[in-house]
Design an enzyme around this catalytic site. Structure first.
Site, PDB file in Angstrom:
ATOM      1  N   MET A  53       0.809  -1.218   0.000  1.00  0.00           N
ATOM      2  CA  MET A  53       0.000   0.000   0.000  1.00  0.00           C
ATOM      3  C   MET A  53       0.843   1.269   0.000  1.00  0.00           C
ATOM      4  O   MET A  53       0.313   2.356  -0.239  1.00  0.00           O
ATOM      5  CB  MET A  53      -0.930   0.024   1.212  1.00  0.00           C
ATOM      6  CG  MET A  53      -0.201   0.109   2.534  1.00  0.00           C
ATOM      7  SD  MET A  53      -1.313   0.462   3.929  1.00  0.00           S
ATOM      8  CE  MET A  53      -1.447   2.247   3.788  1.00  0.00           C
ATOM      9  N   TYR A  54       2.144   1.182   0.289  1.00  0.00           N
ATOM     10  CA  TYR A  54       2.987   2.367   0.401  1.00  0.00           C
ATOM     11  C   TYR A  54       3.225   3.016  -0.952  1.00  0.00           C
ATOM     12  O   TYR A  54       3.255   2.328  -1.967  1.00  0.00           O
ATOM     13  CB  TYR A  54       4.349   1.996   1.002  1.00  0.00           C
ATOM     14  CG  TYR A  54       4.324   1.625   2.457  1.00  0.00           C
ATOM     15  CD1 TYR A  54       3.212   1.868   3.260  1.00  0.00           C
ATOM     16  CD2 TYR A  54       5.419   1.006   3.048  1.00  0.00           C
ATOM     17  CE1 TYR A  54       3.206   1.506   4.600  1.00  0.00           C
ATOM     18  CE2 TYR A  54       5.429   0.653   4.388  1.00  0.00           C
ATOM     19  CZ  TYR A  54       4.313   0.892   5.151  1.00  0.00           C
ATOM     20  OH  TYR A  54       4.330   0.538   6.480  1.00  0.00           O
ATOM     21  N   PRO A  55       3.428   4.361  -0.973  1.00  0.00           N
ATOM     22  CA  PRO A  55       3.663   5.253   0.158  1.00  0.00           C
ATOM     23  C   PRO A  55       2.369   5.741   0.806  1.00  0.00           C
ATOM     24  O   PRO A  55       1.273   5.502   0.302  1.00  0.00           O
ATOM     25  CB  PRO A  55       4.409   6.426  -0.489  1.00  0.00           C
ATOM     26  CG  PRO A  55       3.820   6.505  -1.864  1.00  0.00           C
ATOM     27  CD  PRO A  55       3.578   5.080  -2.264  1.00  0.00           C
ATOM     28  N   GLY A  64       2.095   1.263  -4.439  1.00  0.00           N
ATOM     29  CA  GLY A  64       3.128   0.356  -4.913  1.00  0.00           C
ATOM     30  C   GLY A  64       4.438   1.020  -5.271  1.00  0.00           C
ATOM     31  O   GLY A  64       5.430   0.333  -5.543  1.00  0.00           O
TER      32      GLY A  64
END
Length: 216
Positions: A53-55, A64
């Protein structure tokens, strides 16, 4: 001063400091991210943590990107894969991030398998050293909550199904070990207990809590 090392698992040696990549692709540009990774690696840090799920703040446009930056750094620097330890996470159900498998909706076997394949692609790696469940597939107070609200309980995916999916990924060589994140003592106990039966390869070796990482 060199960063101390210790054995995360019998065949994985990590630095006692792990660099998180939560800001890569949002607060930090690609050059800035590479600079941070270079500095960490040159200082003796070989342990890097990310999540699908980042950032954050999470947005569909950037989802991604942290994994992608990490994978691009390893490739651009020609770093042998066995010189870094990569950790990342599968998102639990939220209903808010509709761009990640429609929610995500759950941590069932299909969602876990798809998340692993997508993370491998973004990281440009054949395997993930430590694959973590980012938060539980059941209601628990999280992220600063202190009160338990029974009205928020929902039907969740069993520990058995989650471990079976993770165990298959280990057998396929896609991940090496599993960990938990934002988990309760009860959840940790259940993951360990269920793994003792049919999923001995999928025994939890780490728990990432709110302000750091507890390792077994």
């Amino acid at each position: 001063m060199a960063v101390p090392l210790f054995n995360l698992a019998p065949d994985i040696t990590v630095s006692r400091l792990c660099l998180g990549t939560m800001t890569f692709g949002e607060q930090n540009s690609l050059p800035q991210s590479f600079e941070l990774l270079d500095k960490a690696f040159d200082s003796g840090i070989n342990f890097f943590d990310s999540a699908e799920m980042y950032p954050v703040p999470q947005r569909s446009e950037t989802q991604g990107r942290s994994e992608e930056y990490l994978g691009r750094w390893i490739r651009s620097r020609n770093i042998p894969r066995d010189r870094v330890v990569l950790a990342t996470k599968v998102s639990g159900p939220s209903g808010q991030m509709t761009w990640i498998r429609n929610g995500p909706e759950s941590l069932d076997s299909r969602n876990i398998a798809e998340a692993i394949d997508n993370s491998l692609r973004r990281l440009q790696s054949d395997y993930i050293d430590l694959y973590q469940v980012h938060w539980p597939d059941r209601y628990v107070p999280m992220f600063g909550e202190t009160e338990y609200d029974e009205s928020r309980i929902y039907s969740s995916v069993s520990f058995e199904e989650q471990l079976a999916a993770l165990d298959r990924a280990i057998g396929a060589g896609k991940i090496r070990y599993i960990g938990l994140s934002n988990e309760t003592p009860y959840g940790l106990m259940k993951f360990l207990h269920v793994a003792e039966g049919d999923f001995v390869n999928a025994r939890t070796i780490s728990v990432q809590v709110l302000y750091g990482r507890t390792l077994f």
